[in-house]
Design an enzyme around this catalytic site. Structure first.
Site, PDB file in Angstrom:
ATOM      1  N   HIS A 184       0.803  -1.222   0.000  1.00 45.70           N
ATOM      2  CA  HIS A 184       0.000   0.000   0.000  1.00 45.70           C
ATOM      3  C   HIS A 184       0.842   1.281   0.000  1.00 45.70           C
ATOM      4  CE1 HIS A 184       1.126   0.158   4.181  1.00 45.70           C
ATOM      5  NE2 HIS A 184       0.567   1.342   4.266  1.00 45.70           N
TER       6      HIS A 184
ATOM      7  N   HIS B 178       1.362   6.805  -0.757  1.00 48.57           N
ATOM      8  CA  HIS B 178       0.495   5.988   0.098  1.00 48.57           C
ATOM      9  C   HIS B 178      -0.810   5.771  -0.650  1.00 48.57           C
ATOM     10  CE1 HIS B 178      -2.031   4.682   3.396  1.00 48.57           C
ATOM     11  NE2 HIS B 178      -0.926   4.463   4.082  1.00 48.57           N
TER      12      HIS B 178
END
Length: 151
Positions: free
Chosen positions: A65, A80
């Site tokens: 992620h 992110h």
């Protein structure tokens, strides 16, 4: 005629097609309050994620992620992907790069299965962060495509 001047690369480009938004508008206070550093966000309209800078991949989180990049000027960039997506343990992400890979804004980093994220109740907002940077960035909301100059 030979030119001795290099074409200036954009300092930073959008990594994905979508709606560019100030970090302060992200729903998670960890990002909107700048706890992870300054930056900006994109509400994606596409699944393909490209590098926002020229540099070297420094980290890929095991949960896929987040991706760290060191720019050619030595500054760090953290991408992110999504809100609370660490909980998915890598599901919904396909990564195309490895640590130490050289990247440019034409390098595809990942495919994000936004439909899967939505089914899991996760937002797909992508944050581009500059940890340790003390600058603030005046980002205006606008539609962008991958590769559009942002800063």
């Amino acid at each position: 005629m030979i030119s001795f001047f290099k074409k200036k690369e954009p300092a930073l480009v959008s990594p994905v097609e979508g709606q560019l938004i100030p970090l302060s508008e992200v729903s998670d206070p960890v990002f909107s309050e700048g706890m992870m550093g300054p930056g900006f966000a994109v509400e994606p309209m596409a699944d393909e994620l490209y590098s926002p800078v020229t540099g070297i991949i420094t980290s890929i989180f095991p949960t896929k992620h987040a991706i760290g990049i060191k720019r050619t000027d030595g500054k760090e960039v953290l991408i992110h992907i999504g809100i609370d997506t660490v909980e998915l343990k890598g599901e919904g992400f396909e990564i195309f790069v490895h640590e130490a890979d050289k990247v440019t804004p034409k390098t595809k980093l990942a495919i994000v299965d936004r439909a899967f994220l939505k089914l899991q109740g996760k937002e797909s907002t992508i944050m581009i962060l500059f940890p340790g940077d003390t600058n603030s960035y005046d980002i205006q909301s606008k539609s962008v495509v991958a590769g559009d100059e942002v800063l």
